[in-house]
Design a protein around this motif. Structure first.
Motif, PDB file in Angstrom:
ATOM      1  N   LEU A  87       0.805  -1.220   0.000  1.00  0.00           N
ATOM      2  CA  LEU A  87       0.000   0.000   0.000  1.00  0.00           C
ATOM      3  C   LEU A  87       0.840   1.273   0.000  1.00  0.00           C
ATOM      4  N   ALA A  88       2.121   1.179   0.330  1.00  0.00           N
ATOM      5  CA  ALA A  88       2.998   2.350   0.270  1.00  0.00           C
ATOM      6  C   ALA A  88       3.263   2.784  -1.173  1.00  0.00           C
ATOM      7  N   LYS A  89       2.862   1.972  -2.145  1.00  0.00           N
ATOM      8  CA  LYS A  89       3.004   2.345  -3.561  1.00  0.00           C
ATOM      9  C   LYS A  89       1.913   3.316  -4.001  1.00  0.00           C
ATOM     10  N   ILE A  90       0.967   3.580  -3.111  1.00  0.00           N
ATOM     11  CA  ILE A  90      -0.123   4.497  -3.440  1.00  0.00           C
ATOM     12  C   ILE A  90       0.290   5.910  -3.048  1.00  0.00           C
ATOM     13  N   ARG A  91       0.351   6.782  -4.040  1.00  0.00           N
ATOM     14  CA  ARG A  91       0.698   8.189  -3.792  1.00  0.00           C
ATOM     15  C   ARG A  91      -0.467   8.893  -3.109  1.00  0.00           C
ATOM     16  N   ARG A  92      -1.683   8.635  -3.633  1.00  0.00           N
ATOM     17  CA  ARG A  92      -2.871   9.242  -3.025  1.00  0.00           C
ATOM     18  C   ARG A  92      -4.125   8.580  -3.567  1.00  0.00           C
ATOM     19  N   ILE A  93      -5.171   8.699  -2.798  1.00  0.00           N
ATOM     20  CA  ILE A  93      -6.504   8.327  -3.270  1.00  0.00           C
ATOM     21  C   ILE A  93      -7.024   9.558  -4.007  1.00  0.00           C
ATOM     22  N   VAL A  94      -7.389   9.384  -5.261  1.00  0.00           N
ATOM     23  CA  VAL A  94      -7.765  10.513  -6.105  1.00  0.00           C
ATOM     24  C   VAL A  94      -9.267  10.781  -6.051  1.00  0.00           C
ATOM     25  N   LYS A  95     -10.068   9.722  -6.232  1.00  0.00           N
ATOM     26  CA  LYS A  95     -11.511   9.900  -6.385  1.00  0.00           C
ATOM     27  C   LYS A  95     -12.257   8.705  -5.816  1.00  0.00           C
ATOM     28  N   VAL A  96     -13.345   8.977  -5.140  1.00  0.00           N
ATOM     29  CA  VAL A  96     -14.257   7.953  -4.639  1.00  0.00           C
ATOM     30  C   VAL A  96     -15.645   8.276  -5.178  1.00  0.00           C
ATOM     31  N   LEU A  97     -16.324   7.254  -5.671  1.00  0.00           N
ATOM     32  CA  LEU A  97     -17.704   7.380  -6.119  1.00  0.00           C
ATOM     33  C   LEU A  97     -18.546   6.450  -5.264  1.00  0.00           C
ATOM     34  N   LEU A 119     -12.320   6.440   6.687  1.00  0.00           N
ATOM     35  CA  LEU A 119     -11.372   5.343   6.889  1.00  0.00           C
ATOM     36  C   LEU A 119     -10.167   5.495   5.966  1.00  0.00           C
ATOM     37  N   LEU A 120     -10.377   5.903   4.722  1.00  0.00           N
ATOM     38  CA  LEU A 120      -9.247   6.093   3.806  1.00  0.00           C
ATOM     39  C   LEU A 120      -8.293   7.162   4.330  1.00  0.00           C
ATOM     40  N   GLY A 125      -3.667   9.030   5.759  1.00  0.00           N
ATOM     41  CA  GLY A 125      -3.384  10.409   6.145  1.00  0.00           C
ATOM     42  C   GLY A 125      -3.828  11.365   5.053  1.00  0.00           C
ATOM     43  N   ASP A 126      -3.036  12.414   4.825  1.00  0.00           N
ATOM     44  CA  ASP A 126      -3.400  13.404   3.806  1.00  0.00           C
ATOM     45  C   ASP A 126      -3.530  12.773   2.423  1.00  0.00           C
ATOM     46  N   ALA A 127      -2.781  11.726   2.145  1.00  0.00           N
ATOM     47  CA  ALA A 127      -2.869  11.049   0.848  1.00  0.00           C
ATOM     48  C   ALA A 127      -4.193  10.317   0.681  1.00  0.00           C
ATOM     49  N   GLY A 128      -4.949  10.166   1.754  1.00  0.00           N
ATOM     50  CA  GLY A 128      -6.258   9.530   1.682  1.00  0.00           C
ATOM     51  C   GLY A 128      -7.393  10.504   1.421  1.00  0.00           C
ATOM     52  N   CYS A 145     -26.888  -2.247  -0.109  1.00  0.00           N
ATOM     53  CA  CYS A 145     -27.252  -0.893   0.311  1.00  0.00           C
ATOM     54  C   CYS A 145     -26.310   0.183  -0.231  1.00  0.00           C
ATOM     55  N   VAL A 146     -25.042  -0.164  -0.438  1.00  0.00           N
ATOM     56  CA  VAL A 146     -24.041   0.814  -0.874  1.00  0.00           C
ATOM     57  C   VAL A 146     -23.042   0.133  -1.809  1.00  0.00           C
ATOM     58  N   GLU A 147     -22.564   0.875  -2.794  1.00  0.00           N
ATOM     59  CA  GLU A 147     -21.481   0.428  -3.664  1.00  0.00           C
ATOM     60  C   GLU A 147     -20.500   1.584  -3.809  1.00  0.00           C
ATOM     61  N   VAL A 148     -19.203   1.267  -3.794  1.00  0.00           N
ATOM     62  CA  VAL A 148     -18.175   2.292  -3.896  1.00  0.00           C
ATOM     63  C   VAL A 148     -17.112   1.862  -4.906  1.00  0.00           C
ATOM     64  N   GLU A 149     -16.711   2.795  -5.765  1.00  0.00           N
ATOM     65  CA  GLU A 149     -15.556   2.576  -6.628  1.00  0.00           C
ATOM     66  C   GLU A 149     -14.523   3.654  -6.318  1.00  0.00           C
ATOM     67  N   LEU A 150     -13.276   3.386  -6.732  1.00  0.00           N
ATOM     68  CA  LEU A 150     -12.168   4.244  -6.290  1.00  0.00           C
ATOM     69  C   LEU A 150     -11.118   4.359  -7.391  1.00  0.00           C
ATOM     70  N   VAL A 151     -10.465   5.513  -7.438  1.00  0.00           N
ATOM     71  CA  VAL A 151      -9.310   5.732  -8.305  1.00  0.00           C
ATOM     72  C   VAL A 151      -8.155   6.180  -7.423  1.00  0.00           C
ATOM     73  N   ALA A 152      -6.987   5.534  -7.588  1.00  0.00           N
ATOM     74  CA  ALA A 152      -5.798   5.882  -6.829  1.00  0.00           C
ATOM     75  C   ALA A 152      -4.657   6.212  -7.785  1.00  0.00           C
ATOM     76  N   GLU A 153      -3.766   7.081  -7.339  1.00  0.00           N
ATOM     77  CA  GLU A 153      -2.548   7.395  -8.080  1.00  0.00           C
ATOM     78  C   GLU A 153      -1.403   6.629  -7.442  1.00  0.00           C
ATOM     79  N   LEU A 154      -0.548   6.058  -8.285  1.00  0.00           N
ATOM     80  CA  LEU A 154       0.597   5.281  -7.812  1.00  0.00           C
ATOM     81  C   LEU A 154       1.881   6.104  -7.941  1.00  0.00           C
ATOM     82  N   PHE A 155       2.873   5.749  -7.136  1.00  0.00           N
ATOM     83  CA  PHE A 155       4.201   6.374  -7.265  1.00  0.00           C
ATOM     84  C   PHE A 155       4.858   5.876  -8.532  1.00  0.00           C
TER      85      PHE A 155
END
Length: 155
Positions: A87-97, A119-120, A125-128, A145-155
């Motif tokens: 998970l340290a390869k993730i620069r930041r969480i960009v978008k959550v739908l 939770l993210l 931290g700030d990258a979440g 009841c809920v569905e979530v998709e996500l986009v993350a940026e990698l290093f």
């Protein structure tokens, strides 16, 4: 403590066990990496391994929907780990739908989505911190009841 150790410590402190991505229920893959972006397919709410069914505003309260979104965030973490190996390869969480199965009168979709978003941020931290959309839909696959998709940026 290194960044990856810190992330995994936060996960352990939160009592989260990273699970492998669920097998797709249709014609798609759990994630796609392109360039430095990682797109995660929609994850549905599960409770004790079963689909967490319900409709906000009908048979489910906002606080329960928020818990469902947090449970999805835990599954998203497992998929992010499977996709990256660390998970340290993730620069930041960009978008959550966040899609909320809700009645037309329900208006607290943003509060439901906070279960995932908070939770993210707790884990990354700030990258979440991320851009986000949350809205209601008349129904979701398998009655979840809920569905979530996500986009993350990698290093």
């Amino acid at each position: 403590m290194s960044q990856d150790q810190e992330i995994y410590r936060r996960i352990a402190d939160a009592g989260i066990v990273l699970r492998a991505p669920a097998k797709p229920a249709a014609a798609y893959v759990p994630f796609v990496e392109t360039g430095k972006l990682l797109f995660l397919s929609g994850h549905i709410a599960r409770r004790e391994g079963l689909v967490w069914e319900g409709q906000l505003g009908r048979d489910m309260e906002t606080a329960t929907g928020t818990q469902a979104a947090r449970a999805i965030a835990q599954d998203l973490l497992g998929t992010l780990h499977a996709a990256t190996g660390n998970l340290a390869k993730i620069r930041r969480i960009v978008k959550v739908l966040c899609l909320v199965n809700s009645t037309s009168a329900f208006t607290e979709h943003h509060l439901v989505a906070n279960g995932c978003s908070e939770l993210l941020e707790e884990i990354f931290g700030d990258a979440g911190k991320h851009a986000r959309s949350a809205f209601g839909v008349a129904q979701l696959p398998t009655g979840t009841c809920v569905e979530v998709e996500l986009v993350a940026e990698l290093f």
